[in-house]
Design a protein around this motif. Structure first.
Motif, PDB file in Angstrom:
ATOM      1  N   ILE A  20       0.835  -1.199   0.000  1.00 51.07           N
ATOM      2  CA  ILE A  20       0.000   0.000   0.000  1.00 51.07           C
ATOM      3  C   ILE A  20       0.870   1.249   0.000  1.00 51.07           C
ATOM      4  CG2 ILE A  20      -0.224  -0.155   2.533  1.00 51.07           C
ATOM      5  CD1 ILE A  20      -2.923   1.299   2.232  1.00 51.07           C
ATOM      6  N   ASP A  21       0.611   2.142  -0.957  1.00 51.46           N
ATOM      7  CA  ASP A  21       1.321   3.419  -1.024  1.00 51.46           C
ATOM      8  C   ASP A  21       0.343   4.551  -1.309  1.00 51.46           C
ATOM      9  OD1 ASP A  21       0.679   2.753  -3.585  1.00 51.46           O
ATOM     10  OD2 ASP A  21       2.655   3.168  -4.442  1.00 51.46           O
ATOM     11  N   THR A  22      -0.876   4.384  -0.822  1.00 51.00           N
ATOM     12  CA  THR A  22      -1.912   5.400  -1.003  1.00 51.00           C
ATOM     13  C   THR A  22      -2.374   5.909   0.361  1.00 51.00           C
ATOM     14  OG1 THR A  22      -3.624   3.681  -1.038  1.00 51.00           O
ATOM     15  CG2 THR A  22      -2.710   4.378  -3.151  1.00 51.00           C
ATOM     16  N   GLY A  23      -3.156   7.002   0.371  1.00 49.47           N
ATOM     17  CA  GLY A  23      -3.620   7.572   1.631  1.00 49.47           C
ATOM     18  C   GLY A  23      -2.440   8.084   2.444  1.00 49.47           C
ATOM     19  N   VAL A  24      -2.472   7.865   3.746  1.00 45.83           N
ATOM     20  CA  VAL A  24      -1.349   8.297   4.580  1.00 45.83           C
ATOM     21  C   VAL A  24      -0.097   7.489   4.286  1.00 45.83           C
ATOM     22  CG1 VAL A  24      -2.745   9.228   6.462  1.00 45.83           C
ATOM     23  CG2 VAL A  24      -2.138   6.795   6.467  1.00 45.83           C
ATOM     24  N   TYR A  25      -0.286   6.303   3.702  1.00 44.05           N
ATOM     25  CA  TYR A  25       0.857   5.466   3.352  1.00 44.05           C
ATOM     26  C   TYR A  25       1.628   6.023   2.153  1.00 44.05           C
ATOM     27  CZ  TYR A  25      -0.868   1.949   6.569  1.00 44.05           C
ATOM     28  OH  TYR A  25      -1.271   1.296   7.697  1.00 44.05           O
ATOM     29  N   LYS A  26       1.072   6.989   1.488  1.00 40.67           N
ATOM     30  CA  LYS A  26       1.803   7.639   0.400  1.00 40.67           C
ATOM     31  C   LYS A  26       2.976   8.426   0.964  1.00 40.67           C
ATOM     32  CE  LYS A  26       1.203  10.920  -3.413  1.00 40.67           C
ATOM     33  NZ  LYS A  26       0.227  11.772  -4.155  1.00 40.67           N
ATOM     34  N   PHE A  27       2.824   8.900   2.195  1.00 45.27           N
ATOM     35  CA  PHE A  27       3.830   9.757   2.800  1.00 45.27           C
ATOM     36  C   PHE A  27       4.627   9.069   3.911  1.00 45.27           C
ATOM     37  CE2 PHE A  27       0.126  12.229   1.467  1.00 45.27           C
ATOM     38  CZ  PHE A  27       0.708  13.029   0.492  1.00 45.27           C
ATOM     39  N   ALA A  28       4.067   8.025   4.509  1.00 48.37           N
ATOM     40  CA  ALA A  28       4.741   7.319   5.596  1.00 48.37           C
ATOM     41  C   ALA A  28       4.527   5.824   5.442  1.00 48.37           C
ATOM     42  CB  ALA A  28       4.225   7.795   6.954  1.00 48.37           C
ATOM     43  N   ARG A  29       5.542   5.049   5.723  1.00 49.89           N
ATOM     44  CA  ARG A  29       5.431   3.608   5.520  1.00 49.89           C
ATOM     45  C   ARG A  29       4.729   2.905   6.677  1.00 49.89           C
ATOM     46  NH1 ARG A  29      10.393   5.085   4.080  1.00 49.89           N
ATOM     47  NH2 ARG A  29      11.556   4.091   5.751  1.00 49.89           N
ATOM     48  N   TYR A  30       4.857   3.428   7.870  1.00 48.00           N
ATOM     49  CA  TYR A  30       4.232   2.799   9.037  1.00 48.00           C
ATOM     50  C   TYR A  30       3.540   3.825   9.922  1.00 48.00           C
ATOM     51  CZ  TYR A  30       7.401  -0.419   7.047  1.00 48.00           C
ATOM     52  OH  TYR A  30       8.074  -1.174   6.125  1.00 48.00           O
ATOM     53  N   PRO A  31       2.562   4.542   9.391  1.00 49.77           N
ATOM     54  CA  PRO A  31       1.876   5.584  10.161  1.00 49.77           C
ATOM     55  C   PRO A  31       1.138   5.040  11.376  1.00 49.77           C
ATOM     56  CG  PRO A  31       0.699   5.112   8.117  1.00 49.77           C
ATOM     57  CD  PRO A  31       2.010   4.403   8.025  1.00 49.77           C
ATOM     58  N   GLN A  32       0.676   3.779  11.310  1.00 51.67           N
ATOM     59  CA  GLN A  32      -0.022   3.205  12.468  1.00 51.67           C
ATOM     60  C   GLN A  32       0.928   3.054  13.653  1.00 51.67           C
ATOM     61  OE1 GLN A  32       1.229   1.740   9.965  1.00 51.67           O
ATOM     62  NE2 GLN A  32       1.038  -0.472   9.944  1.00 51.67           N
ATOM     63  N   TYR A  33       2.198   2.769  13.387  1.00 57.86           N
ATOM     64  CA  TYR A  33       3.189   2.699  14.463  1.00 57.86           C
ATOM     65  C   TYR A  33       3.449   4.097  15.032  1.00 57.86           C
ATOM     66  CZ  TYR A  33       4.312  -2.062  12.870  1.00 57.86           C
ATOM     67  OH  TYR A  33       4.259  -3.383  12.525  1.00 57.86           O
ATOM     68  N   PRO A  54      11.114  -2.428  -8.230  1.00 62.95           N
ATOM     69  CA  PRO A  54      11.630  -1.048  -8.281  1.00 62.95           C
ATOM     70  C   PRO A  54      10.643  -0.025  -7.721  1.00 62.95           C
ATOM     71  CG  PRO A  54      12.063  -2.200 -10.339  1.00 62.95           C
ATOM     72  CD  PRO A  54      11.130  -3.071  -9.549  1.00 62.95           C
ATOM     73  N   ALA A  55       9.355  -0.256  -7.925  1.00 63.46           N
ATOM     74  CA  ALA A  55       8.345   0.673  -7.418  1.00 63.46           C
ATOM     75  C   ALA A  55       8.355   0.694  -5.889  1.00 63.46           C
ATOM     76  CB  ALA A  55       6.967   0.283  -7.936  1.00 63.46           C
ATOM     77  N   TYR A  56       8.516  -0.480  -5.306  1.00 63.11           N
ATOM     78  CA  TYR A  56       8.572  -0.564  -3.843  1.00 63.11           C
ATOM     79  C   TYR A  56       9.814   0.147  -3.315  1.00 63.11           C
ATOM     80  CZ  TYR A  56       9.502  -2.478   0.773  1.00 63.11           C
ATOM     81  OH  TYR A  56       9.800  -2.602   2.095  1.00 63.11           O
ATOM     82  N   GLN A  57      10.938  -0.091  -3.943  1.00 60.52           N
ATOM     83  CA  GLN A  57      12.181   0.533  -3.506  1.00 60.52           C
ATOM     84  C   GLN A  57      12.113   2.052  -3.642  1.00 60.52           C
ATOM     85  OE1 GLN A  57      14.431  -0.909  -1.881  1.00 60.52           O
ATOM     86  NE2 GLN A  57      13.950  -3.071  -2.243  1.00 60.52           N
ATOM     87  N   ALA A  58      11.457   2.535  -4.703  1.00 61.81           N
ATOM     88  CA  ALA A  58      11.337   3.977  -4.898  1.00 61.81           C
ATOM     89  C   ALA A  58      10.428   4.600  -3.840  1.00 61.81           C
ATOM     90  CB  ALA A  58      10.797   4.262  -6.299  1.00 61.81           C
ATOM     91  N   TRP A  59       9.295   3.919  -3.579  1.00 58.03           N
ATOM     92  CA  TRP A  59       8.374   4.409  -2.546  1.00 58.03           C
ATOM     93  C   TRP A  59       9.041   4.417  -1.178  1.00 58.03           C
ATOM     94  CZ3 TRP A  59       6.228   0.940   1.233  1.00 58.03           C
ATOM     95  CH2 TRP A  59       5.320   1.547   2.106  1.00 58.03           C
ATOM     96  N   ARG A  60       9.748   3.367  -0.900  1.00 57.78           N
ATOM     97  CA  ARG A  60      10.425   3.203   0.383  1.00 57.78           C
ATOM     98  C   ARG A  60      11.500   4.270   0.588  1.00 57.78           C
ATOM     99  NH1 ARG A  60      14.018  -2.184   1.413  1.00 57.78           N
ATOM    100  NH2 ARG A  60      15.038  -1.484   3.315  1.00 57.78           N
ATOM    101  N   ALA A  61      12.143   4.678  -0.505  1.00 64.34           N
ATOM    102  CA  ALA A  61      13.205   5.674  -0.415  1.00 64.34           C
ATOM    103  C   ALA A  61      12.668   7.091  -0.192  1.00 64.34           C
ATOM    104  CB  ALA A  61      14.050   5.642  -1.680  1.00 64.34           C
ATOM    105  N   ARG A  62      11.440   7.356  -0.640  1.00 66.14           N
ATOM    106  CA  ARG A  62      10.919   8.720  -0.544  1.00 66.14           C
ATOM    107  C   ARG A  62       9.967   8.932   0.635  1.00 66.14           C
ATOM    108  NH1 ARG A  62       7.813   6.670  -4.966  1.00 66.14           N
ATOM    109  NH2 ARG A  62       5.562   6.596  -4.471  1.00 66.14           N
TER     110      ARG A  62
END
Length: 284
Positions: free
Chosen positions: A179-192, A249-257
């Motif tokens: 998931i990279d949408t919603g708050v997950y677009k900006f943070a990988r673990y917002p629930q934590y 690659p999409a995951y790595q790019a999302w994870r990096a930003r």
């Protein structure tokens, strides 16, 4: 009621009493769950224990201050929401993958329940202290305002993240995707991040009544953050995420930003604790 146990002070009696009740609940939960070989009661009883201990100490004290009542309400709201969500999720999925093997081995399963007991009691320490203390301030302090603000922000962030991730997983086309949408677009673990803010806020709200050893209850938010970042949250989920999407690659790019915990903050939050490379975890 306002009675103490033997030579212990009232506050000490509350600490000992809650510890005994806490582990008694976990023991009963383990016995029933082991016999039935089910994991459906684990999170439900964990959240229920928070409510029992918070409300129990409030009633045990026999005196209610505005601070103790508010602190207890904050705990109950958090526990009802999280416990209800996790129980609904495990009922819908049928099981919790964390316990696929453990629930078949009573000794191993007991360790999980015992650790839950420790987590509940340590996390709830500030509220136990406030509910059993005769000290209180009638005026509003900056710690009250900041503490409540942190709790509200954390609660909203945690609820939003859980809802968005659950909704994402219900869409068949998203099966196997991160998931990279919603708050997950900006943070990988917002629930934590939300969880950490909730308990930091509770602790800060409780501090005006602290004296001496009471300040050791800072272990509550420290324990929550440490468990999520170094034990049961980040390390486990990071391994799973790398296995699933490490070559994407999409995951790595999302994870990096994306930031690690919050949808804003300094760039070092993008790094996995203990690592020099950007990283994060997917929540369960």
């Amino acid at each position: 009621m306002n009675t103490a146990i033997g030579s212990l002070s009232f506050e000490q009696s509350a600490l000992v009493g809650t510890l005994v009740v806490d582990f008694a609940i976990q023991l009963v939960g383990w016995l029933v769950s082991s016999v039935l070989q089910t994991d459906k009661l684990y999170d439900l009883l964990g959240s229920t224990t928070f409510i029992v201990l918070a409300v129990g100490t409030l009633a045990y004290a026999g005196r209610n201050t505005a601070r103790s009542v508010i602190a207890t309400i904050l705990v109950c709201l958090w526990a009802l929401r999280l416990g209800g969500f996790l129980f609904f999720r495990v009922l819908k999925s049928g099981s919790d993958s964390r316990f696929d093997e453990a629930k078949k081995k009573p000794g191993t399963f007991l360790v999980y329940w015992a650790l839950q007991g420790v987590w509940v009691w340590v996390t709830l320490l500030p509220v136990i202290i406030v509910n059993s203390s005769s000290r209180d301030l009638q005026r509003v302090l900056w710690t009250d305002v900041v503490g409540l603000a942190l709790w509200v922000l954390g609660f909203i962030l945690e609820v939003t993240a859980d809802f968005q991730k659950y909704a994402f997983k219900q869409i068949p086309a998203n099966k196997g995707r991160f998931i990279d949408t919603g708050v997950y677009k900006f943070a990988r673990y917002p629930q934590y991040g939300g969880e950490i803010l909730v308990w930091l806020g509770v602790w800060l709200f409780c501090t005006p009544v602290f004296q001496g050893a009471d300040w050791a209850s800072v272990v509550s938010p420290v324990c929550v953050a440490s468990l999520l970042l170094f034990v049961s949250g980040v390390p486990i989920q990071e391994r799973q995420a790398q296995e699933r999407w490490g070559a994407d690659p999409a995951y790595q790019a999302w994870r990096a930003r994306a930031w690690l915990l919050f949808p804003l903050g300094p760039r070092w939050w993008t790094k996995q604790p203990g690592s020099t490379a950007g990283g994060g975890v997917q929540s369960s």
